[in-house]
Write a protein that holds these residues in place. Structure first.
Motif, short mmCIF file in Angstrom:
data_model
loop_
_atom_site.label_atom_id
_atom_site.label_comp_id
_atom_site.label_asym_id
_atom_site.label_seq_id
_atom_site.Cartn_x
_atom_site.Cartn_y
_atom_site.Cartn_z
N GLY A 68 0.82 -1.21 0.00
CA GLY A 68 0.00 0.00 0.00
C GLY A 68 0.85 1.26 0.00
N GLU A 69 1.91 1.27 0.80
CA GLU A 69 2.77 2.45 0.88
C GLU A 69 3.52 2.68 -0.43
OE1 GLU A 69 2.79 4.60 3.20
OE2 GLU A 69 1.77 3.59 4.84
N CYS A 70 3.98 1.58 -1.03
CA CYS A 70 4.67 1.71 -2.33
C CYS A 70 3.73 2.33 -3.36
CB CYS A 70 5.14 0.35 -2.85
SG CYS A 70 6.48 -0.36 -1.91
N GLN A 76 7.52 10.68 1.98
CA GLN A 76 7.18 10.13 3.30
C GLN A 76 6.60 8.73 3.17
OE1 GLN A 76 4.80 13.27 4.98
NE2 GLN A 76 6.55 14.64 5.08
N GLU A 77 5.80 8.52 2.11
CA GLU A 77 5.23 7.19 1.89
C GLU A 77 6.35 6.18 1.61
OE1 GLU A 77 2.55 7.28 3.01
OE2 GLU A 77 1.15 8.69 2.13
N GLU A 78 7.37 6.64 0.92
CA GLU A 78 8.51 5.77 0.65
C GLU A 78 9.16 5.33 1.97
OE1 GLU A 78 11.43 6.75 -2.57
OE2 GLU A 78 12.76 7.00 -0.87
N ARG A 79 9.27 6.27 2.89
CA ARG A 79 9.87 5.94 4.19
C ARG A 79 8.98 4.97 4.98
NH1 ARG A 79 15.17 7.25 3.63
NH2 ARG A 79 14.87 8.19 1.59
N HIS A 80 7.68 5.15 4.85
CA HIS A 80 6.76 4.23 5.54
C HIS A 80 6.96 2.82 5.00
CE1 HIS A 80 3.74 7.77 6.27
NE2 HIS A 80 4.94 7.99 6.78
N ALA A 81 7.08 2.73 3.66
CA ALA A 81 7.30 1.43 3.04
C ALA A 81 8.56 0.79 3.62
CB ALA A 81 7.41 1.58 1.52
N LYS A 111 -8.83 6.62 5.44
CA LYS A 111 -9.13 5.20 5.63
C LYS A 111 -7.95 4.50 6.33
CE LYS A 111 -9.66 1.66 2.55
NZ LYS A 111 -9.79 1.31 1.14
N GLU A 112 -6.75 4.83 5.90
CA GLU A 112 -5.58 4.22 6.54
C GLU A 112 -5.51 4.62 8.01
OE1 GLU A 112 -2.26 5.53 4.19
OE2 GLU A 112 -2.44 3.88 2.77
N HIS A 113 -5.80 5.89 8.25
CA HIS A 113 -5.72 6.40 9.63
C HIS A 113 -6.78 5.81 10.55
CE1 HIS A 113 -5.70 9.03 13.06
NE2 HIS A 113 -6.90 9.51 12.75
N ALA A 143 1.90 4.46 14.86
CA ALA A 143 2.63 5.72 14.59
C ALA A 143 2.39 6.17 13.15
CB ALA A 143 4.12 5.52 14.83
N ILE A 144 2.39 5.23 12.23
CA ILE A 144 2.20 5.61 10.82
C ILE A 144 0.74 6.01 10.57
CG2 ILE A 144 2.30 4.72 8.42
CD1 ILE A 144 5.06 3.55 9.19
N ALA A 145 -0.17 5.41 11.30
CA ALA A 145 -1.58 5.84 11.20
C ALA A 145 -1.70 7.33 11.53
CB ALA A 145 -2.46 5.02 12.14
N ILE A 171 0.60 9.61 11.15
CA ILE A 171 1.17 10.40 10.03
C ILE A 171 0.17 10.48 8.89
CG2 ILE A 171 3.07 10.61 8.37
CD1 ILE A 171 4.77 8.92 10.36
N GLU A 172 -0.53 9.37 8.64
CA GLU A 172 -1.52 9.39 7.55
C GLU A 172 -2.63 10.40 7.86
OE1 GLU A 172 -0.03 8.16 5.38
OE2 GLU A 172 0.69 6.13 5.71
N ASN A 173 -2.86 10.61 9.13
CA ASN A 173 -3.84 11.62 9.51
C ASN A 173 -3.35 13.02 9.13
OD1 ASN A 173 -6.25 12.52 10.66
ND2 ASN A 173 -5.25 12.91 12.63
#
Ligand SMILES: [Fe+2]
Ligand SMILES: [Fe+2]
Length: 205
Positions: free
Chosen positions: A20-22, A53-58, A100-102, A127-129, A131-133
């Motif tokens: 999903g992050e990718c 930032q999404e890349e870092r989450h991945a 939705k992710e959050h 924690a990533i939830a 950030i998605e917010n």
């Protein structure tokens, strides 16, 4: 409680999160290219900023999959085909996906990870939830400006606008059609408060 990642639901959720992050990263890069074509440079930079930032989450989820090195993790998952040419629709779709992710996806993954005894995965999902917010708020803000025709118009006659190309600051309800210093188009201007590393209040204290 289990702590063997191999037969866990968390293993699949980590792979789902990675996938999903990718995709978010790719979606935002594509959105950035579209914004660039439409000469909305502030929006382009905002999408790129978020994509990174999404890349870092991945990468965070990837690291947690280390135990599964060399295996194929089968997953079933749904991903949105947010193929829009309209920036407003893209911003709205991105906002919905982040929300939705959050609210749903990552809290769910976190709960399952906790139940299965994977505390570290649970805390990363949480924690990533959060950030998605932040991403959701950011997309909602720009979607609002776009819809209301306020990307380059403010009710505040003292609004400070910065040219993302040369750093020139213009004060007024609208940025100039063309930057008087570097000749960049109006699309390069954003509100100064939205720009990183500008001489904002905190630097003037
Ligand atoms: Fe993310
Ligand atoms: Fe995000």
């Amino acid at each position: 409680m289990q702590t063997d990642l191999k037969n866990s639901r968390t293993r699949m959720n980590l792979m789902r999160a990675f996938a999903g992050e990718c995709q978010s990263r790719q979606r935002y890069y594509q959105a950035a290219l579209l914004a660039q074509q439409q000469k909305l440079i502030g929006i382009e930079r905002m999408f790129r900023f978020t994509a990174e930032q999404e890349e870092r989450h991945a990468m965070v989820f990837w690291k947690l999959l280390q135990e599964c090195a060399g295996e194929t993790v089968e997953i079933e998952a749904g991903f949105p085909a947010d193929v829009y040419e309209d920036i407003g629709q893209l911003l709205d779709a991105s906002q919905r996906e982040e929300e939705k992710e959050h609210i749903v996806v990552y809290p769910d993954f976190a709960r399952i990870a906790e139940e299965e005894g994977f505390a570290q995965a649970a805390s990363k999902f949480r924690a990533i939830a959060e950030i998605e917010n932040e991403h959701s708020t950011r997309f909602a803000y720009y979607a609002g400006l776009y819809r209301e025709g306020k990307l380059f118009r403010s009710d505040d006659a003292q609004q400070r606008w910065i040219c993302l190309n040369c750093g020139h600051v213009h004060v007024g309800s609208e940025p100039p059609q063309e930057c008087p210093v570097c000749s960049a188009e109006q699309g390069y201007f954003i509100r100064e408060a939205e720009a990183a590393f500008t001489s904002c209040e905190i630097m003037k204290q």
